[in-house]
Design a protein around this motif. Structure first.
Motif, PDB file in Angstrom:
ATOM      1  N   PRO A  94       0.804  -1.224   0.000  1.00 29.00           N
ATOM      2  CA  PRO A  94       0.000   0.000   0.000  1.00 29.00           C
ATOM      3  C   PRO A  94       0.837   1.274   0.000  1.00 29.00           C
ATOM      4  O   PRO A  94       0.466   2.269  -0.650  1.00 29.00           O
ATOM      5  CB  PRO A  94      -0.825  -0.121   1.286  1.00 29.00           C
ATOM      6  N   VAL A  95       1.963   1.273   0.710  1.00 26.66           N
ATOM      7  CA  VAL A  95       2.806   2.465   0.743  1.00 26.66           C
ATOM      8  C   VAL A  95       3.407   2.725  -0.636  1.00 26.66           C
ATOM      9  O   VAL A  95       3.419   3.865  -1.119  1.00 26.66           O
ATOM     10  CB  VAL A  95       3.914   2.308   1.799  1.00 26.66           C
ATOM     11  N   LEU A  96       3.885   1.683  -1.295  1.00 27.42           N
ATOM     12  CA  LEU A  96       4.440   1.851  -2.637  1.00 27.42           C
ATOM     13  C   LEU A  96       3.375   2.318  -3.627  1.00 27.42           C
ATOM     14  O   LEU A  96       3.645   3.169  -4.495  1.00 27.42           O
ATOM     15  CB  LEU A  96       5.059   0.538  -3.114  1.00 27.42           C
ATOM     16  N   LEU A  97       2.151   1.786  -3.502  1.00 28.20           N
ATOM     17  CA  LEU A  97       1.068   2.203  -4.396  1.00 28.20           C
ATOM     18  C   LEU A  97       0.733   3.675  -4.176  1.00 28.20           C
ATOM     19  O   LEU A  97       0.542   4.429  -5.145  1.00 28.20           O
ATOM     20  CB  LEU A  97      -0.164   1.335  -4.163  1.00 28.20           C
ATOM     21  N   ALA A  98       0.680   4.095  -2.919  1.00 29.87           N
ATOM     22  CA  ALA A  98       0.404   5.505  -2.623  1.00 29.87           C
ATOM     23  C   ALA A  98       1.506   6.395  -3.185  1.00 29.87           C
ATOM     24  O   ALA A  98       1.231   7.458  -3.764  1.00 29.87           O
ATOM     25  CB  ALA A  98       0.268   5.706  -1.114  1.00 29.87           C
ATOM     26  N   CYS A  99       2.765   5.971  -3.054  1.00 31.89           N
ATOM     27  CA  CYS A  99       3.881   6.750  -3.606  1.00 31.89           C
ATOM     28  C   CYS A  99       3.762   6.867  -5.126  1.00 31.89           C
ATOM     29  O   CYS A  99       3.972   7.942  -5.699  1.00 31.89           O
ATOM     30  CB  CYS A  99       5.211   6.107  -3.237  1.00 31.89           C
ATOM     31  N   ALA A 100       3.428   5.748  -5.782  1.00 32.34           N
ATOM     32  CA  ALA A 100       3.301   5.767  -7.242  1.00 32.34           C
ATOM     33  C   ALA A 100       2.190   6.718  -7.692  1.00 32.34           C
ATOM     34  O   ALA A 100       2.364   7.511  -8.633  1.00 32.34           O
ATOM     35  CB  ALA A 100       3.031   4.349  -7.753  1.00 32.34           C
ATOM     36  N   LEU A 101       1.032   6.654  -7.018  1.00 33.77           N
ATOM     37  CA  LEU A 101      -0.080   7.516  -7.396  1.00 33.77           C
ATOM     38  C   LEU A 101       0.251   8.988  -7.185  1.00 33.77           C
ATOM     39  O   LEU A 101      -0.067   9.839  -8.028  1.00 33.77           O
ATOM     40  CB  LEU A 101      -1.321   7.134  -6.590  1.00 33.77           C
ATOM     41  N   LEU A 102       0.894   9.309  -6.071  1.00 33.29           N
ATOM     42  CA  LEU A 102       1.236  10.699  -5.794  1.00 33.29           C
ATOM     43  C   LEU A 102       2.315  11.207  -6.748  1.00 33.29           C
ATOM     44  O   LEU A 102       2.309  12.399  -7.112  1.00 33.29           O
ATOM     45  CB  LEU A 102       1.690  10.851  -4.343  1.00 33.29           C
ATOM     46  N   CYS A 103       3.240  10.338  -7.157  1.00 34.55           N
ATOM     47  CA  CYS A 103       4.270  10.742  -8.112  1.00 34.55           C
ATOM     48  C   CYS A 103       3.675  11.094  -9.476  1.00 34.55           C
ATOM     49  O   CYS A 103       4.263  11.882 -10.231  1.00 34.55           O
ATOM     50  CB  CYS A 103       5.305   9.629  -8.281  1.00 34.55           C
ATOM     51  N   VAL A 104       2.536  10.528  -9.790  1.00 34.70           N
ATOM     52  CA  VAL A 104       1.847  10.855 -11.040  1.00 34.70           C
ATOM     53  C   VAL A 104       0.900  12.035 -10.840  1.00 34.70           C
ATOM     54  O   VAL A 104       0.825  12.946 -11.682  1.00 34.70           O
ATOM     55  CB  VAL A 104       1.073   9.630 -11.562  1.00 34.70           C
ATOM     56  N   ALA A 105       0.193  12.064  -9.721  1.00 35.70           N
ATOM     57  CA  ALA A 105      -0.813  13.105  -9.489  1.00 35.70           C
ATOM     58  C   ALA A 105      -0.189  14.481  -9.310  1.00 35.70           C
ATOM     59  O   ALA A 105      -0.722  15.482  -9.815  1.00 35.70           O
ATOM     60  CB  ALA A 105      -1.663  12.744  -8.270  1.00 35.70           C
ATOM     61  N   ALA A 106       0.931  14.564  -8.616  1.00 34.83           N
ATOM     62  CA  ALA A 106       1.527  15.875  -8.332  1.00 34.83           C
ATOM     63  C   ALA A 106       1.949  16.598  -9.613  1.00 34.83           C
ATOM     64  O   ALA A 106       1.601  17.773  -9.808  1.00 34.83           O
ATOM     65  CB  ALA A 106       2.701  15.720  -7.370  1.00 34.83           C
ATOM     66  N   PRO A 107       2.686  15.968 -10.546  1.00 35.87           N
ATOM     67  CA  PRO A 107       2.999  16.657 -11.804  1.00 35.87           C
ATOM     68  C   PRO A 107       1.752  16.958 -12.641  1.00 35.87           C
ATOM     69  O   PRO A 107       1.701  17.986 -13.338  1.00 35.87           O
ATOM     70  CB  PRO A 107       3.930  15.685 -12.526  1.00 35.87           C
ATOM     71  N   ALA A 108       0.752  16.066 -12.588  1.00 36.52           N
ATOM     72  CA  ALA A 108      -0.470  16.320 -13.354  1.00 36.52           C
ATOM     73  C   ALA A 108      -1.171  17.573 -12.852  1.00 36.52           C
ATOM     74  O   ALA A 108      -1.666  18.387 -13.653  1.00 36.52           O
ATOM     75  CB  ALA A 108      -1.398  15.107 -13.255  1.00 36.52           C
ATOM     76  N   LEU A 109      -1.231  17.751 -11.545  1.00 31.94           N
ATOM     77  CA  LEU A 109      -1.828  18.973 -10.990  1.00 31.94           C
ATOM     78  C   LEU A 109      -0.981  20.188 -11.318  1.00 31.94           C
ATOM     79  O   LEU A 109      -1.518  21.273 -11.604  1.00 31.94           O
ATOM     80  CB  LEU A 109      -1.985  18.826  -9.475  1.00 31.94           C
ATOM     81  N   ALA A 110       0.339  20.049 -11.285  1.00 31.62           N
ATOM     82  CA  ALA A 110       1.219  21.176 -11.609  1.00 31.62           C
ATOM     83  C   ALA A 110       1.028  21.627 -13.054  1.00 31.62           C
ATOM     84  O   ALA A 110       1.198  22.813 -13.366  1.00 31.62           O
ATOM     85  CB  ALA A 110       2.674  20.785 -11.368  1.00 31.62           C
TER      86      ALA A 110
END
Length: 410
Positions: free
Chosen positions: A382-398
């Motif tokens: 779960p921690v790795l999945l959360a990291c992966a999702l946030l690594c994609v979501a943060a640049p998308a929001l930027a």
């Protein structure tokens, strides 16, 4: 008094590739020397643990004080580089690191406290020179050549991360750790003395000067004037704090527990560096449309790193994922640095660059400290999945920020 501003082209410079300009070659050699010294030090201290001249607790203390010195000096270095000649800040920060390194060698096997104090000074020199080097690049290189110049500089950084451990191990077969530390002192001396003077003498000729805290706030205001920069820095901070931390903490565990060998760890890290070198070469010439969005998409590729540790894939797939991540990181880094040098007011560039290093690298230890407890509490998956999702979501929001499409301020 110089009449050439940092963003004007000095007619004395050679046209064409910055690699043909002797001034840039000197700058490149100086930054490469500082990179080799920076990345070699942890491995030299690791060798000191192996030969018994430094304990594991002492190693942690010395590296922690170096990091603390770096974080304190980054904003201070940005302020000084905007007040004075960027060349002089590079000179004195490199000399400070060069002078403190022999003290590190002196403390080996005798005084961990002395080593920690010296490491803090080395960290100060390392931190102060980073924003000064960024601003000096804008003075030495013509605007149209900066992307290629930044690609060459980041290529040297990645090359240093790849070569420093091997060179350190090779030299350790013929000399001791104390002598190796003196080699890094010589590298810091080269970093201090090799870079050329910039096209401008700095902004120290302005009078009267504001207080340091006022000028720091001016740097914050200048950063906020560029929405794409604030958004991109937020995305970069998230990716480094989470994706980078997952790589450093959970990749070794996955290599041991899932594959039963440390070869996956070594292979993934080597593939990452190789991909970054390839990305630097690619972006040195490539000018894609919507360059900002392309750069943010490259940053989002970091999500593949934690994702590859969740899925039931083989070692080669993990290494391939890390190679792609390396390419993506440089697709972001080079346009990011180039855009800051182009868009930020020249007299505030060092301060804005210091904010970049302070937030992106300064918060990385927080991620490193939290990842392992989170994995123990919720499980590594779960921690790795959360990291992966946030690594994609943060640049998308930027990418939604004004000016993010081209990294240009509206």
């Amino acid at each position: 008094m110089s009449t050439t501003t940092p963003n004007q082209t000095d007619p004395r410079r050679l046209r064409g590739s910055p690699l043909l300009d002797p001034a840039f070659v000197r700058l490149w050699c100086g930054t490469t020397a500082s990179g080799l010294a920076t990345w070699a030090l942890p491995f030299i201290l690791g060798l000191a643990v192996l030969d018994g001249s430094l304990g594991a607790v002492g190693l942690g203390l010395v590296l922690a004080t170096r990091t603390a010195g770096f974080l304190v000096a980054v904003p201070l270095g940005g302020l000084l580089a905007d007040r004075h000649s960027r060349r002089s800040v590079v000179l004195w920060s490199g000399l400070a690191a060069a002078a403190a390194t022999p003290v590190l060698a002196l403390g080996l096997g005798t005084s961990t406290a002395l080593m920690a104090a010296a490491a803090a000074v080395v960290g100060v020199g390392q931190g102060a020179c980073r924003p000064a080097f960024q601003a000096l690049t804008a003075e030495v290189v013509a605007p149209e050549d900066r992307q290629q110049a930044n690609a060459a500089l980041t290529f040297s950084v990645r090359g240093a991360t790849l070569l420093a451990p091997g060179l350190t191990a090779l030299l350790s077969t013929v000399t001791g750790t104390g002598a190796l530390l003196l080699v890094t002192a010589a590298l810091w001396l080269a970093a201090a003395l090799l870079p050329p003077a910039g096209a401008a003498a700095g902004t120290g000729e302005r009078a009267p000067r504001a207080a340091f805290h006022t000028e720091f706030l001016e740097g914050l205001a200048e950063a906020r004037r560029h929405p794409w920069f604030v958004a991109g820095l937020g995305a970069l901070t998230v990716v480094i704090a989470l994706g980078y931390s997952a790589t450093n903490v959970l990749l070794p565990l996955a290599s041991r527990d899932h594959y039963g060998t440390e070869a996956v760890l070594a292979g993934a890290l080597t593939a990452y560096t190789g991909g970054a070198l390839l990305g630097a070469v690619l972006v040195s010439r490539w000018r894609p449309p919507a360059q900002g969005w392309t750069a943010l998409a490259g940053l989002a590729l970091y999500g593949l790193a934690p994702l590859s540790l969740i899925l039931p894939v083989g070692p080669l797939a993990v290494m391939a994922a890390y190679a792609v991540v390396g390419v993506g990181v440089e697709l972001f880094n080079v346009p990011w640095f180039t855009a800051a040098q182009r868009e930020v007011e020249p007299g505030k560039l060092a301060r804005v660059s210091s904010l970049d290093f302070l937030f992106s690298y300064g918060l990385a230890p927080v991620g490193l400290a939290l990842i392992a407890p989170a994995a123990q509490a919720f499980g590594a998956g779960p921690v790795l999945l959360a990291c992966a999702l946030l690594c994609v979501a943060a640049p998308a929001l930027a990418a939604l920020a004004p000016g993010a499409r081209e990294f240009r301020t509206p």
